[in-house]
Design a protein around this motif. Sequence first.
Motif, PDB file in Angstrom:
ATOM      1  N   GLN A   1       0.841  -1.206   0.000  1.00  0.00           N
ATOM      2  CA  GLN A   1       0.000   0.000   0.000  1.00  0.00           C
ATOM      3  C   GLN A   1       0.870   1.248   0.000  1.00  0.00           C
ATOM      4  O   GLN A   1       1.641   1.487   0.933  1.00  0.00           O
TER       5      GLN A   1
ATOM      6  N   GLU B   1      -6.790   1.566  -3.962  1.00  0.00           N
ATOM      7  CA  GLU B   1      -7.399   1.608  -2.637  1.00  0.00           C
ATOM      8  C   GLU B   1      -8.838   2.068  -2.823  1.00  0.00           C
ATOM      9  O   GLU B   1      -9.103   3.254  -3.013  1.00  0.00           O
TER      10      GLU B   1
ATOM     11  N   HIS C   1     -13.020   5.229   5.066  1.00  0.00           N
ATOM     12  CA  HIS C   1     -12.547   6.606   5.250  1.00  0.00           C
ATOM     13  C   HIS C   1     -13.654   7.510   5.780  1.00  0.00           C
ATOM     14  O   HIS C   1     -13.504   8.734   5.812  1.00  0.00           O
TER      15      HIS C   1
ATOM     16  N   HIS D   1      -6.114  -0.614   6.505  1.00  0.00           N
ATOM     17  CA  HIS D   1      -6.375   0.105   7.771  1.00  0.00           C
ATOM     18  C   HIS D   1      -7.816  -0.132   8.231  1.00  0.00           C
ATOM     19  O   HIS D   1      -8.662   0.769   8.217  1.00  0.00           O
TER      20      HIS D   1
HETATM   21 ZN   LIG Z   1      -6.792   4.964   3.141  1.00  0.00          ZN
END
Ligand SMILES: [Zn+2]
Length: 374
Positions: A137, A209, A236, A263
Amino acid sequence: MTTVPGTRYADVNAVVGGYLRDLAFSQSSQQKMFGYKRAAAAILALDVPLTDLVGPDGTLPRILGIGPGSTRVIREILETGESPTVERTVDESGRRADIVRRRHLRRHFLSRAEVRRVLSDPGFEGPVPQQYRGDLQMHSEWSDGNPTVQEIADACRQRGYEYAAVTDHSYGLKIAGGMSTAEAAGQRRAIDAVNAQAGSQFRLLQGIEANIDAEGRLDLTDDEAATFEVVLAAPHSRLRKDEDQTARMLAAVAHPAVRILAHPRGRMSGSRAGVVADWDAVFASAAARGVAIEIDGDPARQDIDHTLAVRALAAGCLFALDSDAHTTAQLSYAETAIAHARLAGIPAARIVNCWPLDQLLRWLSRPSSACHRR
Ligand SMILES: [Zn+2]
């Protein structure tokens, strides 16, 4: 509060950095607030624990970005494990409730010095940096990162990687300059040119992503997803809600194109806790589908951390350890992710970044609906 003297495993720089952040949030002057924030950042980024820097006479060397006010606090903490100065300032600010809330949101974050200690301590199982073959990433100039794909490839090769994935944001995340379909095609041509030059030495993958919306859907169509070599899904939004979002995360993991849940919580150090979910249920579903759970090494994210990683390991998950770099210097953030994997005792065989390229490509090409593990 964590005591420092005599406690072998206390992360002293994290303790000091936390107190300096408390001090920052107790200031009414913006300028002072930024000063203490900078001081905290400088301590958290130090390569060695402060206890190693203290001279025989108890003095500290000058540290870049640390003023006299911070130095006084650091000496207090090194001597007693606490800082009455900070506690008094917090009380006088009238903001204790907010500062206590922020303290809870700094749990299980490692300082740079602690990351280095964990990487070199043979007492931990789990991956060593030499087993790490590539980062999956990072962001380039095609979304909210700085480097060109060529600069990324050069920096990754310099770090000894065999491969890496550029994973810019998809178009749904406007705030991060998400890539349109046309831009993604342009980036693909740039990546092909990099790979043509690199030959068999190194392979740059084109990833994406994708943003997970409130319902767990992604911001790209199945046809668009199929054009990328690796699809990460990451939350997000809705990162400051108390309500359960298990269904949202399960839906994202169940998307057949998703290979990495990136994440997973979307937490931010001292700021927000991120998604609340039944993580054991999410991990069980990810394990059944061969979706890797990411340990994001951005120092402010460290998401998931080693305590949650232990549970993902028990569930049978695969892991991706990534930097989430937005500059080539930030590629070193992968080491933070490796440190959490060591603290959790994750075997290298379960970490997709430790696999040879052909094994990685096999896993990436297998749709998760095949319900394969490894
Ligand atoms: Zn991100």
